[in-house]
Design a protein around this motif. Structure first.
Motif, PDB file in Angstrom:
ATOM      1  N   SER A   5      -7.625  21.817   7.246  1.00  0.00           N
ATOM      2  CA  SER A   5      -6.365  21.138   7.559  1.00  0.00           C
ATOM      3  C   SER A   5      -5.580  21.905   8.611  1.00  0.00           C
ATOM      4  O   SER A   5      -5.036  21.311   9.547  1.00  0.00           O
ATOM      5  CB  SER A   5      -5.507  20.978   6.298  1.00  0.00           C
ATOM      6  OG  SER A   5      -6.168  20.171   5.359  1.00  0.00           O
ATOM      7  N   VAL A   8      -7.230  21.441  12.019  1.00  0.00           N
ATOM      8  CA  VAL A   8      -6.951  20.116  12.577  1.00  0.00           C
ATOM      9  C   VAL A   8      -5.523  20.054  13.110  1.00  0.00           C
ATOM     10  O   VAL A   8      -5.279  19.566  14.220  1.00  0.00           O
ATOM     11  CB  VAL A   8      -7.186  19.001  11.533  1.00  0.00           C
ATOM     12  CG1 VAL A   8      -6.584  17.675  11.994  1.00  0.00           C
ATOM     13  CG2 VAL A   8      -8.659  18.828  11.260  1.00  0.00           C
ATOM     14  N   LEU A  12      -4.549  19.267  16.906  1.00  0.00           N
ATOM     15  CA  LEU A  12      -3.727  18.106  17.246  1.00  0.00           C
ATOM     16  C   LEU A  12      -2.458  18.503  17.993  1.00  0.00           C
ATOM     17  O   LEU A  12      -1.902  17.712  18.753  1.00  0.00           O
ATOM     18  CB  LEU A  12      -3.375  17.309  15.985  1.00  0.00           C
ATOM     19  CG  LEU A  12      -4.543  16.542  15.348  1.00  0.00           C
ATOM     20  CD1 LEU A  12      -4.122  15.962  14.010  1.00  0.00           C
ATOM     21  CD2 LEU A  12      -5.063  15.462  16.282  1.00  0.00           C
ATOM     22  N   ARG A  42     -15.217  22.099  13.948  1.00  0.00           N
ATOM     23  CA  ARG A  42     -15.053  20.644  13.893  1.00  0.00           C
ATOM     24  C   ARG A  42     -14.456  20.349  12.528  1.00  0.00           C
ATOM     25  O   ARG A  42     -15.161  20.131  11.561  1.00  0.00           O
ATOM     26  CB  ARG A  42     -16.386  19.954  14.104  1.00  0.00           C
ATOM     27  CG  ARG A  42     -16.904  20.198  15.501  1.00  0.00           C
ATOM     28  CD  ARG A  42     -18.199  19.462  15.822  1.00  0.00           C
ATOM     29  NE  ARG A  42     -18.569  19.763  17.189  1.00  0.00           N
ATOM     30  CZ  ARG A  42     -19.565  20.586  17.517  1.00  0.00           C
ATOM     31  NH1 ARG A  42     -20.266  21.164  16.593  1.00  0.00           N
ATOM     32  NH2 ARG A  42     -19.822  20.809  18.781  1.00  0.00           N
ATOM     33  N   SER A  44     -12.542  17.984  11.215  1.00  0.00           N
ATOM     34  CA  SER A  44     -12.344  16.667  10.602  1.00  0.00           C
ATOM     35  C   SER A  44     -13.479  15.741  10.985  1.00  0.00           C
ATOM     36  O   SER A  44     -13.788  15.582  12.160  1.00  0.00           O
ATOM     37  CB  SER A  44     -11.020  16.053  11.044  1.00  0.00           C
ATOM     38  OG  SER A  44     -10.906  14.725  10.564  1.00  0.00           O
ATOM     39  N   LEU A  47     -11.706  12.224  12.445  1.00  0.00           N
ATOM     40  CA  LEU A  47     -11.051  12.189  13.761  1.00  0.00           C
ATOM     41  C   LEU A  47     -12.087  12.453  14.845  1.00  0.00           C
ATOM     42  O   LEU A  47     -13.112  13.090  14.594  1.00  0.00           O
ATOM     43  CB  LEU A  47      -9.947  13.241  13.836  1.00  0.00           C
ATOM     44  CG  LEU A  47      -8.762  13.053  12.898  1.00  0.00           C
ATOM     45  CD1 LEU A  47      -7.849  14.276  12.945  1.00  0.00           C
ATOM     46  CD2 LEU A  47      -7.982  11.802  13.263  1.00  0.00           C
ATOM     47  N   SER A  52      -9.977  17.005  17.332  1.00  0.00           N
ATOM     48  CA  SER A  52      -9.945  17.801  16.097  1.00  0.00           C
ATOM     49  C   SER A  52     -10.756  19.082  16.168  1.00  0.00           C
ATOM     50  O   SER A  52     -10.806  19.832  15.211  1.00  0.00           O
ATOM     51  CB  SER A  52     -10.440  16.955  14.917  1.00  0.00           C
ATOM     52  OG  SER A  52     -11.812  16.627  15.077  1.00  0.00           O
TER      53      SER A  52
END
Length: 179
Positions: A5, A8, A12, A42, A44, A47, A52
């Motif tokens: 999380s 990501v 983002l 990588r 996610s 996405l 991501s």
């Protein structure tokens, strides 16, 4: 600690690299052996990869510089600033540390963090010692096989991307965690 999380969210937000520590010692050792302390995370599967993915670098021992080079806190290192023979020995040790660490990575670039919490309270001493250390290492580059320089995290990541591009070998995804 690091999580998918977090990776990501940082990807983002536009971050292109993430440096972290505090993962299990077993995983660090496995990554050293696999030369996988740096990888493209990588994070996610839901996405697109281009939004991501983030380059990840695991600090193999902690985010601080090795103790033997801490000019402010290590009396032997601070004494080397005024002793050419001691500086030569310290520089040779840095070259050895660098060569050892180079076996844990896939490019010729080795990141050694330079500082720690509460460091640079005597910045003059630290920079004076570091400047001398870099000069001595670079004066022995042919003999020791190491070249030292100051660099930012951004410069380091740019050098890795350039090396990967030149080798036509992008950094792979991380290996699975050890059992």
């Amino acid at each position: 600690g690091p999580s998918a999380s977090q990776a990501v969210l940082q990807a983002l937000q536009g971050f292109d690299a993430w440096f972290f520590t505090r993962i299990s010692g077993d995983e660090v050792e496995a990554r050293k052996k696999a030369r996988a302390l740096e990888f493209v995370w990588r994070a996610s599967s839901s996405l697109l990869p281009n939004v991501s993915e983030i380059f990840a670098h695991v600090f193999e021992s902690y985010y601080c510089m090795p103790h033997e080079f801490q000019f402010e806190w290590n009396p032997n290192a601070s004494a080397a600033v005024t002793n050419a023979s001691a500086m030569l020995a310290l520089a040779k040790h840095l070259a050895n540390v660098t060569r050892t660490r180079s076996g844990w990575f896939r490019t010729r670039h080795v990141l050694i963090p330079w500082g720690c919490d509460y460091m640079y309270q005597d910045a003059n001493l630290t920079f004076r010692g570091t400047d001398q250390l870099i000069d001595v290492v670079n004066a022995h580059t042919e003999q020791w096989g190491v070249r030292a320089r100051y660099g930012t995290a951004s410069e380091y990541v740019a050098a890795l991307h350039a090396a990967a591009t030149a080798a036509a070998a992008p950094l792979p995804p991380p290996p699975p965690p050890p059992p």
